[in-house]
Design an enzyme around this catalytic site. Structure first.
Site, mmCIF file in Angstrom:
data_model
loop_
_atom_site.group_PDB
_atom_site.id
_atom_site.type_symbol
_atom_site.label_atom_id
_atom_site.label_comp_id
_atom_site.label_asym_id
_atom_site.label_seq_id
_atom_site.Cartn_x
_atom_site.Cartn_y
_atom_site.Cartn_z
ATOM 1 N N GLU A 40 37.686 36.031 43.953
ATOM 2 C CA GLU A 40 37.081 37.341 43.700
ATOM 3 C C GLU A 40 35.610 37.238 43.339
ATOM 4 O OE1 GLU A 40 38.149 35.988 39.556
ATOM 5 O OE2 GLU A 40 38.929 35.705 41.590
ATOM 6 N N CYS B 105 42.889 30.461 39.390
ATOM 7 C CA CYS B 105 42.311 29.658 38.308
ATOM 8 C C CYS B 105 43.422 29.172 37.365
ATOM 9 C CB CYS B 105 41.215 30.432 37.583
ATOM 10 S SG CYS B 105 40.198 29.373 36.506
ATOM 11 N N HIS C 47 37.728 30.891 41.931
ATOM 12 C CA HIS C 47 37.830 32.345 41.803
ATOM 13 C C HIS C 47 37.448 32.993 43.132
ATOM 14 C CE1 HIS C 47 38.477 32.908 37.431
ATOM 15 N NE2 HIS C 47 37.854 31.755 37.330
#
Length: 196
Positions: free
Chosen positions: A180, A77, A178
């Protein structure tokens, strides 16, 4: 293998850590220059403003190391945006200058800013970061600024305009989304980075 997440003080540190641990790896969150120097893989996360994260890296004496490291490093990001020359956010914050492109605010062209939610990522050619990931897979985004598509772009997305969704230059890699927070495909991308 030694894996570190640079402690930039941002909110997604531990969600990245949990994703890596789910893949079966040990990982630490640290700002210790010693631990970072001996790591095999480095994650550079970022949430918030570029100037705040750059100040944190400067205050922790990490800027020169990150700029010069030959270890594989993945910016996530804002961490990807930090690889540019400067950010137009606020008072034109100087960045790491690994890629000669500035960071600009997303224009409000028939879309909402910030760009929040799942969006299609299209990669051109084959790059190991997207190994075993279908083209045009959706990843989770949360950002108001972007990097233009350039010669180091390995994937793009569109929100009002087309922008750079992933980059690769030498040992520096970055994703605007992102991983994750992007389910199985996001963890596969993290796995691909760890298996360089």
């Amino acid at each position: 293998m030694s894996i570190v997440i640079i402690n930039t003080g941002c909110s997604n540190l531990y969600s990245i850590k949990r994703s890596i641990q789910r893949l079966g790896y040990q990982v630490s969150v640290t700002d210790s220059i010693y631990d970072i120097k001996i790591a095999n893989k480095i994650f550079l996360p970022g949430v918030g403003t570029a100037s705040a994260v750059m100040d944190i890296l400067k205050n922790k004496n990490l800027l020169s190391f990150i700029t010069c490291t030959t270890q594989p490093i993945l910016g996530i990001c804002l961490g990807m945006q930090l690889l540019g020359t400067y950010s137009n956010e606020g008072n034109k914050c100087i960045l790491l200058n690994k890629i000669s492109y500035s960071i600009k605010k997303l224009p409000n062209i028939n879309c909402t800013i910030p760009h929040i939610g799942w969006n299609t990522v299209t990669y051109t050619g084959s790059h190991f970061l997207f190994k075993y990931i279908d083209n045009n897979t959706r990843f989770y985004f949360l950002h108001s600024y972007y990097m233009n598509v350039n010669q180091y772009t390995i994937a793009v997305s569109t929100h009002g305009i087309q922008f750079c969704a992933a980059i690769a230059v030498k040992n520096f890699f970055g994703v605007q989304f992102h991983p994750e927070k992007s389910g199985h495909s996001g963890e596969q991308l993290i796995k691909n980075f760890l298996e360089i």
